[in-house]
Motif scaffolding. Structure first.
Motif, mmCIF file in Angstrom:
data_model
loop_
_atom_site.group_PDB
_atom_site.id
_atom_site.type_symbol
_atom_site.label_atom_id
_atom_site.label_comp_id
_atom_site.label_asym_id
_atom_site.label_seq_id
_atom_site.Cartn_x
_atom_site.Cartn_y
_atom_site.Cartn_z
ATOM 1 N N HIS A 248 73.222 5.606 37.090
ATOM 2 C CA HIS A 248 73.065 6.633 38.117
ATOM 3 C C HIS A 248 73.626 6.153 39.458
ATOM 4 C CE1 HIS A 248 70.886 9.594 35.831
ATOM 5 N NE2 HIS A 248 69.969 8.713 35.450
ATOM 6 N N GLN A 249 73.336 4.912 39.797
ATOM 7 C CA GLN A 249 73.864 4.375 41.053
ATOM 8 C C GLN A 249 75.383 4.362 41.043
ATOM 9 O OE1 GLN A 249 71.819 0.620 40.743
ATOM 10 N NE2 GLN A 249 70.306 1.160 42.305
ATOM 11 N N PHE A 250 75.958 3.951 39.919
ATOM 12 C CA PHE A 250 77.419 3.904 39.812
ATOM 13 C C PHE A 250 78.009 5.311 39.937
ATOM 14 C CE2 PHE A 250 76.920 -0.022 36.857
ATOM 15 C CZ PHE A 250 76.572 -0.785 37.950
ATOM 16 N N ARG A 251 77.363 6.272 39.284
ATOM 17 C CA ARG A 251 77.862 7.647 39.327
ATOM 18 C C ARG A 251 77.771 8.203 40.746
ATOM 19 N NH1 ARG A 251 75.050 9.200 35.364
ATOM 20 N NH2 ARG A 251 76.608 8.719 33.785
ATOM 21 N N PHE A 252 76.676 7.908 41.438
ATOM 22 C CA PHE A 252 76.532 8.383 42.810
ATOM 23 C C PHE A 252 77.599 7.765 43.713
ATOM 24 C CE2 PHE A 252 71.651 9.097 42.277
ATOM 25 C CZ PHE A 252 71.920 10.197 41.462
ATOM 26 N N LEU A 253 77.872 6.479 43.515
ATOM 27 C CA LEU A 253 78.902 5.814 44.307
ATOM 28 C C LEU A 253 80.266 6.459 44.069
ATOM 29 C CD1 LEU A 253 80.163 3.587 46.025
ATOM 30 C CD2 LEU A 253 80.052 2.070 44.039
ATOM 31 N N GLN A 254 80.617 6.667 42.823
ATOM 32 C CA GLN A 254 81.891 7.306 42.494
ATOM 33 C C GLN A 254 82.026 8.659 43.174
ATOM 34 O OE1 GLN A 254 81.954 7.386 38.115
ATOM 35 N NE2 GLN A 254 83.967 6.457 38.240
ATOM 36 N N GLU A 255 80.989 9.475 43.045
ATOM 37 C CA GLU A 255 81.068 10.834 43.558
ATOM 38 C C GLU A 255 81.126 10.855 45.080
ATOM 39 O OE1 GLU A 255 81.977 14.557 42.698
ATOM 40 O OE2 GLU A 255 81.463 13.068 41.164
ATOM 41 N N ALA A 256 80.424 9.921 45.729
ATOM 42 C CA ALA A 256 80.479 9.852 47.188
ATOM 43 C C ALA A 256 81.902 9.591 47.664
ATOM 44 C CB ALA A 256 79.538 8.759 47.694
ATOM 45 N N VAL A 257 82.618 8.716 46.969
ATOM 46 C CA VAL A 257 84.006 8.425 47.330
ATOM 47 C C VAL A 257 84.893 9.626 47.042
ATOM 48 C CG1 VAL A 257 85.981 6.927 46.892
ATOM 49 C CG2 VAL A 257 83.676 5.952 46.995
ATOM 50 N N ARG A 258 84.684 10.265 45.879
ATOM 51 C CA ARG A 258 85.487 11.442 45.526
ATOM 52 C C ARG A 258 85.316 12.561 46.541
ATOM 53 N NH1 ARG A 258 83.936 11.763 39.099
ATOM 54 N NH2 ARG A 258 85.314 10.072 38.375
ATOM 55 N N ARG A 259 84.120 12.681 47.099
ATOM 56 C CA ARG A 259 83.826 13.766 48.047
ATOM 57 C C ARG A 259 84.067 13.339 49.492
ATOM 58 N NH1 ARG A 259 83.573 18.327 44.830
ATOM 59 N NH2 ARG A 259 82.877 17.571 42.787
ATOM 60 N N ASN A 260 84.921 12.346 49.656
ATOM 61 C CA ASN A 260 85.325 11.894 50.997
ATOM 62 C C ASN A 260 84.123 11.467 51.823
ATOM 63 O OD1 ASN A 260 87.347 11.306 52.872
ATOM 64 N ND2 ASN A 260 87.146 13.292 53.873
ATOM 65 N N PHE A 261 83.176 10.776 51.158
ATOM 66 C CA PHE A 261 82.003 10.177 51.781
ATOM 67 C C PHE A 261 80.995 11.205 52.311
ATOM 68 C CE2 PHE A 261 85.719 7.395 52.579
ATOM 69 C CZ PHE A 261 85.414 6.422 51.630
#
Length: 314
Positions: free
Chosen positions: A4-17
């Motif tokens: 879950h942490q990894f997925r949240f990190l990925q998505e935060a970067v994809r969504r321009n933080f």
């Protein structure tokens, strides 16, 4: 640490933080995403993001390395799921194809029909968008493969292979003066208003380059991504149309005259793209071969493993 942490990190970067958008995409709360990322930073003992107050601005240098490792881990988790799906239910599942409008409308229908005949228990989903959007869909693993003419080669992380060549056609109303010109030239076309594709679509770059190389400035009066829209405006005598040859059918387009102009703009090459390092299920290889007989499973697997290049002639 957890997925879950990894997925949240990925998505935060994809969504321009933007953590609010990341949370919305993951169907969770913004505080939950923020908390998970902070917990991951605490476990690793480094700051992943640079912050200004409570807002994250960018990845830190160690954060960039963490993201690279997370991308590998999540890709392999996805591969494990696909391996299980492939062997547990080899002839069923979901196939998602990302394609530009022209490919989805004119190239894919017969291919998908034959694919469905062979795999009736596989549901097919189409994602339509610009070349950059369909590339991103594969990179983000929302699609299994992408099909487009423009820009797929410009995206790192994609493995691309040539699929098929095509040329442009000029379409005109039946009574148009251009129909009386035997050997068409760029100068002939530039005398009339032109309706054609938008800048990022369906070989438009070749059109612009050809006119520019001859010192001509065409009068582009209409841009669209939909060939049927372009043909409709040509029928209304708004201008002549420059469209993909696959979009013209003499039996259907009875109000228009179509003539190939590949000699003026050169050939266009549509390519199919996969995400590098992603395990492909068996029926994905079948679809690739339906798109082009040259794309055998053996060849595609060799290219995906880095044992061959995708640089070969159609």
């Amino acid at each position: 640490m957890n997925l879950h942490q990894f997925r949240f990190l990925q998505e935060a970067v994809r969504r321009n933080f933007n953590l609010t958008e990341a949370a919305r995409a993951l169907f969770t709360s913004q505080p939950g995403v923020s908390k998970a990322i902070i917990e991951l930073e605490d476990e690793l003992g480094v700051e992943i993001f640079s912050r200004h107050g409570k807002r994250i601005r960018k990845l830190t240098p160690p954060g960039e390395e963490v993201l690279r490792s997370v991308e590998i881990i999540m890709r392999e988790v996805g591969n494990l799921k696909r391996i299980g799906q492939n062997y547990a239910a080899q002839d069923s599942g979901r196939l998602t194809i990302a394609a530009t409008h022209t490919q989805a409308r004119y190239r894919l229908p017969l291919v998908v029909a034959e694919f469905r005949r062979r795999f009736p228990r596989v549901s097919v989903h189409l994602l339509q968008g610009s070349p950059d959007q369909v590339a991103d869909a594969v990179l983000e693993e929302r699609a299994d493969l992408a099909l487009a003419t423009e820009s797929l080669l410009e995206h790192s992380g994609l493995v691309t292979l040539p699929c098929y060549e095509w040329q442009h056609m000029v379409v005109t109303p039946k009574n148009h003066a251009l129909n009386q010109v035997e050997d068409l030239s760029l100068e002939d076309l530039a005398r009339y208003p032109i309706a054609t594709y938008g800048q990022a679509f369906t070989g438009r770059r070749r059109i612009d380059q050809a006119f520019a190389q001859h010192g001509l400035q065409p009068d582009i009066v209409l841009e669209a991504i939909d060939s049927d829209v372009l043909k409709t405006y040509v029928e209304l005598d708004l201008g002549i149309g420059l469209i993909a040859e696959m979009a013209f059918n003499a039996e259907r387009d009875t109000m228009l005259v179509g003539r190939p102009v590949g000699h003026l703009f050169g050939p266009n090459l549509s390519r199919v793209a996969f995400k590098q390092g992603v395990y492909q299920r068996g029926f994905v290889y079948v679809l690739a071969e339906l798109l082009s007989p040259r794309l055998s499973r053996k060849l595609v697997e060799q290219v995906l493993r880095g044992e061959a290049t995708g640089d070969f002639s159609i």
